[in-house]
Design a protein around this motif. Structure first.
Motif, PDB file in Angstrom:
ATOM      1  N   ALA A 186      34.712  47.205   4.282  1.00 28.85           N
ATOM      2  CA  ALA A 186      34.620  48.357   3.395  1.00 28.85           C
ATOM      3  C   ALA A 186      35.776  49.320   3.642  1.00 28.85           C
ATOM      4  O   ALA A 186      36.288  49.943   2.716  1.00 28.85           O
ATOM      5  N   ARG A 187      36.178  49.427   4.901  1.00 27.69           N
ATOM      6  CA  ARG A 187      37.303  50.304   5.210  1.00 27.69           C
ATOM      7  C   ARG A 187      38.620  49.699   4.766  1.00 27.69           C
ATOM      8  O   ARG A 187      39.559  50.393   4.424  1.00 27.69           O
ATOM      9  N   ARG A 188      38.665  48.388   4.771  1.00 30.49           N
ATOM     10  CA  ARG A 188      39.898  47.697   4.398  1.00 30.49           C
ATOM     11  C   ARG A 188      39.745  47.104   3.006  1.00 30.49           C
ATOM     12  O   ARG A 188      39.585  45.907   2.855  1.00 30.49           O
ATOM     13  N   LEU A 189      39.864  47.935   2.046  1.00 33.82           N
ATOM     14  CA  LEU A 189      39.663  47.467   0.680  1.00 33.82           C
ATOM     15  C   LEU A 189      40.718  46.466   0.239  1.00 33.82           C
ATOM     16  O   LEU A 189      40.454  45.579  -0.558  1.00 33.82           O
ATOM     17  N   THR A 190      41.911  46.635   0.748  1.00 31.96           N
ATOM     18  CA  THR A 190      42.989  45.763   0.294  1.00 31.96           C
ATOM     19  C   THR A 190      42.941  44.389   0.949  1.00 31.96           C
ATOM     20  O   THR A 190      43.678  43.497   0.582  1.00 31.96           O
ATOM     21  N   SER A 191      42.077  44.269   1.937  1.00 32.27           N
ATOM     22  CA  SER A 191      42.015  43.000   2.640  1.00 32.27           C
ATOM     23  C   SER A 191      41.236  41.965   1.830  1.00 32.27           C
ATOM     24  O   SER A 191      40.170  42.247   1.298  1.00 32.27           O
ATOM     25  N   LYS A 192      41.761  40.800   1.752  1.00 34.70           N
ATOM     26  CA  LYS A 192      41.126  39.777   0.936  1.00 34.70           C
ATOM     27  C   LYS A 192      40.248  38.830   1.741  1.00 34.70           C
ATOM     28  O   LYS A 192      39.158  38.491   1.336  1.00 34.70           O
ATOM     29  N   SER A 193      40.737  38.406   2.874  1.00 38.60           N
ATOM     30  CA  SER A 193      39.939  37.505   3.697  1.00 38.60           C
ATOM     31  C   SER A 193      39.603  38.181   5.023  1.00 38.60           C
ATOM     32  O   SER A 193      40.192  39.185   5.390  1.00 38.60           O
ATOM     33  N   ASP A 194      38.625  37.624   5.706  1.00 40.77           N
ATOM     34  CA  ASP A 194      38.233  38.190   6.987  1.00 40.77           C
ATOM     35  C   ASP A 194      39.378  38.165   7.981  1.00 40.77           C
ATOM     36  O   ASP A 194      39.483  39.017   8.849  1.00 40.77           O
ATOM     37  N   ALA A 195      40.221  37.167   7.854  1.00 43.93           N
ATOM     38  CA  ALA A 195      41.335  37.058   8.791  1.00 43.93           C
ATOM     39  C   ALA A 195      42.325  38.203   8.608  1.00 43.93           C
ATOM     40  O   ALA A 195      43.079  38.513   9.513  1.00 43.93           O
ATOM     41  N   ASP A 196      42.316  38.829   7.443  1.00 44.78           N
ATOM     42  CA  ASP A 196      43.253  39.909   7.179  1.00 44.78           C
ATOM     43  C   ASP A 196      42.746  41.275   7.632  1.00 44.78           C
ATOM     44  O   ASP A 196      43.478  42.249   7.586  1.00 44.78           O
ATOM     45  N   LEU A 197      41.498  41.335   8.022  1.00 46.55           N
ATOM     46  CA  LEU A 197      40.896  42.635   8.304  1.00 46.55           C
ATOM     47  C   LEU A 197      41.646  43.422   9.367  1.00 46.55           C
ATOM     48  O   LEU A 197      41.794  44.626   9.259  1.00 46.55           O
ATOM     49  N   ALA A 198      42.087  42.747  10.392  1.00 49.94           N
ATOM     50  CA  ALA A 198      42.764  43.449  11.485  1.00 49.94           C
ATOM     51  C   ALA A 198      44.055  42.739  11.855  1.00 49.94           C
ATOM     52  O   ALA A 198      44.392  42.620  13.016  1.00 49.94           O
ATOM     53  N   ARG A 199      44.748  42.266  10.862  1.00 50.47           N
ATOM     54  CA  ARG A 199      45.985  41.540  11.113  1.00 50.47           C
ATOM     55  C   ARG A 199      47.163  42.498  11.068  1.00 50.47           C
ATOM     56  O   ARG A 199      47.844  42.617  10.066  1.00 50.47           O
ATOM     57  N   GLY A 200      47.383  43.160  12.174  1.00 45.67           N
ATOM     58  CA  GLY A 200      48.443  44.160  12.262  1.00 45.67           C
ATOM     59  C   GLY A 200      47.915  45.407  12.947  1.00 45.67           C
ATOM     60  O   GLY A 200      46.733  45.720  12.811  1.00 45.67           O
ATOM     61  N   PRO A 201      48.744  46.084  13.704  1.00 50.50           N
ATOM     62  CA  PRO A 201      48.310  47.228  14.512  1.00 50.50           C
ATOM     63  C   PRO A 201      47.676  48.334  13.695  1.00 50.50           C
ATOM     64  O   PRO A 201      46.650  48.891  14.084  1.00 50.50           O
ATOM     65  N   ALA A 202      48.284  48.678  12.576  1.00 47.73           N
ATOM     66  CA  ALA A 202      47.753  49.777  11.776  1.00 47.73           C
ATOM     67  C   ALA A 202      46.466  49.355  11.067  1.00 47.73           C
ATOM     68  O   ALA A 202      45.515  50.125  10.979  1.00 47.73           O
ATOM     69  N   LEU A 203      46.443  48.118  10.622  1.00 41.59           N
ATOM     70  CA  LEU A 203      45.247  47.638   9.930  1.00 41.59           C
ATOM     71  C   LEU A 203      44.083  47.536  10.890  1.00 41.59           C
ATOM     72  O   LEU A 203      42.933  47.782  10.525  1.00 41.59           O
ATOM     73  N   LEU A 204      44.394  47.154  12.105  1.00 41.15           N
ATOM     74  CA  LEU A 204      43.356  47.044  13.116  1.00 41.15           C
ATOM     75  C   LEU A 204      42.646  48.377  13.296  1.00 41.15           C
ATOM     76  O   LEU A 204      41.425  48.439  13.372  1.00 41.15           O
ATOM     77  N   CYS A 205      43.416  49.443  13.329  1.00 43.48           N
ATOM     78  CA  CYS A 205      42.821  50.766  13.500  1.00 43.48           C
ATOM     79  C   CYS A 205      41.953  51.145  12.311  1.00 43.48           C
ATOM     80  O   CYS A 205      40.881  51.714  12.476  1.00 43.48           O
ATOM     81  N   VAL A 206      42.423  50.830  11.140  1.00 39.05           N
ATOM     82  CA  VAL A 206      41.636  51.149   9.958  1.00 39.05           C
ATOM     83  C   VAL A 206      40.331  50.356   9.968  1.00 39.05           C
ATOM     84  O   VAL A 206      39.256  50.889   9.708  1.00 39.05           O
ATOM     85  N   ALA A 207      40.437  49.087  10.283  1.00 38.78           N
ATOM     86  CA  ALA A 207      39.250  48.232  10.277  1.00 38.78           C
ATOM     87  C   ALA A 207      38.209  48.722  11.270  1.00 38.78           C
ATOM     88  O   ALA A 207      37.010  48.661  11.013  1.00 38.78           O
ATOM     89  N   LEU A 208      38.681  49.224  12.404  1.00 39.54           N
ATOM     90  CA  LEU A 208      37.749  49.687  13.430  1.00 39.54           C
ATOM     91  C   LEU A 208      37.381  51.152  13.250  1.00 39.54           C
ATOM     92  O   LEU A 208      36.514  51.657  13.942  1.00 39.54           O
ATOM     93  N   GLY A 209      38.080  51.842  12.378  1.00 40.03           N
ATOM     94  CA  GLY A 209      37.789  53.252  12.197  1.00 40.03           C
ATOM     95  C   GLY A 209      38.380  54.119  13.285  1.00 40.03           C
ATOM     96  O   GLY A 209      37.888  55.208  13.551  1.00 40.03           O
ATOM     97  N   ILE A 210      39.442  53.652  13.911  1.00 43.82           N
ATOM     98  CA  ILE A 210      40.107  54.438  14.950  1.00 43.82           C
ATOM     99  C   ILE A 210      41.094  55.404  14.297  1.00 43.82           C
ATOM    100  O   ILE A 210      41.868  55.018  13.436  1.00 43.82           O
TER     101      ILE A 210
END
Length: 205
Positions: free
Chosen positions: A108-132
């Motif tokens: 839900a936090r990563r709207l632009t992510s298409k697959s589960d593998a993309d949820l935290a693929r990258g330092p900035a995305l990881l933070c968004v996915a985790l809500g950091i």
DNA sequence: GTCGAGATTATCT
DNA sequence: GATAATCTCGACC
């Protein structure tokens, strides 16, 4: 469980490979870490601490086992695990991971992510996915919203040059990027951004 | 699949 | 004023 203060008090290059496969929990979201990068601080040209202590990197000088967050490129937040004893700057950047708990929230936090593998693929995305966020900087990774569980055994790991680091020395000299081989969540960025060293030009493939 | 360029703002010189 | 531990999107293979 003593979250091994001694363990995190080591230099980040020692800590980094052991973080592979670790489970980082933020609230209900759980991430299995698959890719990290080590930064040694003042002796490392690629580190934020290379030019000494500042407002931004103060947390990196703090006690080990805590979180260091920073803002970059005007729009991205990245998270590190602080290493080395208090007073010594050193950290491990969390580059990528696999969301294994509360996937729906992360998605839900990563709207632009298409697959589960993309949820935290990258330092900035990881933070968004985790809500950091930046507000989490300096937080203890074994209390409050956070919890970090190290794997019983070291995961298989591969190492290579760090990505995205600019400045003197490039940092191809510092092969301090670690990842779990073959894991689909490892960032695909093999492209080197800035001045890439062109070995020769006489064809040769 | 890979490669290249642009966007965008807090922090530091 | 310049820089940056990045991401997204478009073009090409």
């Amino acid at each position: 469980m003593v979250l091994d203060r001694e363990f995190f008090a080591q230099p980040s290059v020692e800590v980094a490979p052991r973080l592979l496969g670790a489970l980082l929990s933020v609230d209900d979201t759980v991430l299995r870490i698959t890719e990290v990068e080590a930064y040694l601080g003042e002796v490392d040209p690629g580190s934020h601490a290379f030019r000494g202590r500042g407002n931004r990197n103060a947390a990196m000088y703090g006690p080990p086992g805590h979180l260091y967050t920073y803002f970059t490129y005007g729009m991205h937040t990245c998270a590190n695990v602080v290493c080395s004893p208090e007073g010594v700057a050193s950290g491990v950047l969390l580059r990528a991971g696999e969301v294994v708990g509360a996937v729906a929230q992360a998605r839900a936090r990563r709207l632009t992510s298409k697959s589960d593998a993309d949820l935290a693929r990258g330092p900035a995305l990881l933070c968004v996915a985790l809500g950091i966020t930046l507000a989490d900087g300096g937080a203890d990774l074994d209390s409050g919203r956070f919890r970090l569980d190290l794997p019983a055994a070291q995961s298989p790991c591969e190492m290579g040059p760090r990505t995205g680091v600019s400045g003197p020395g490039g940092s191809a000299e510092y092969p301090w990027r670690f990842w779990i081989p073959g894991d689909p969540t490892v960032s695909p960025y093999k492209r080197h951004r800035p001045s890439r060293v062109e070995p020769v030009e006489t064809s040769e493939r």
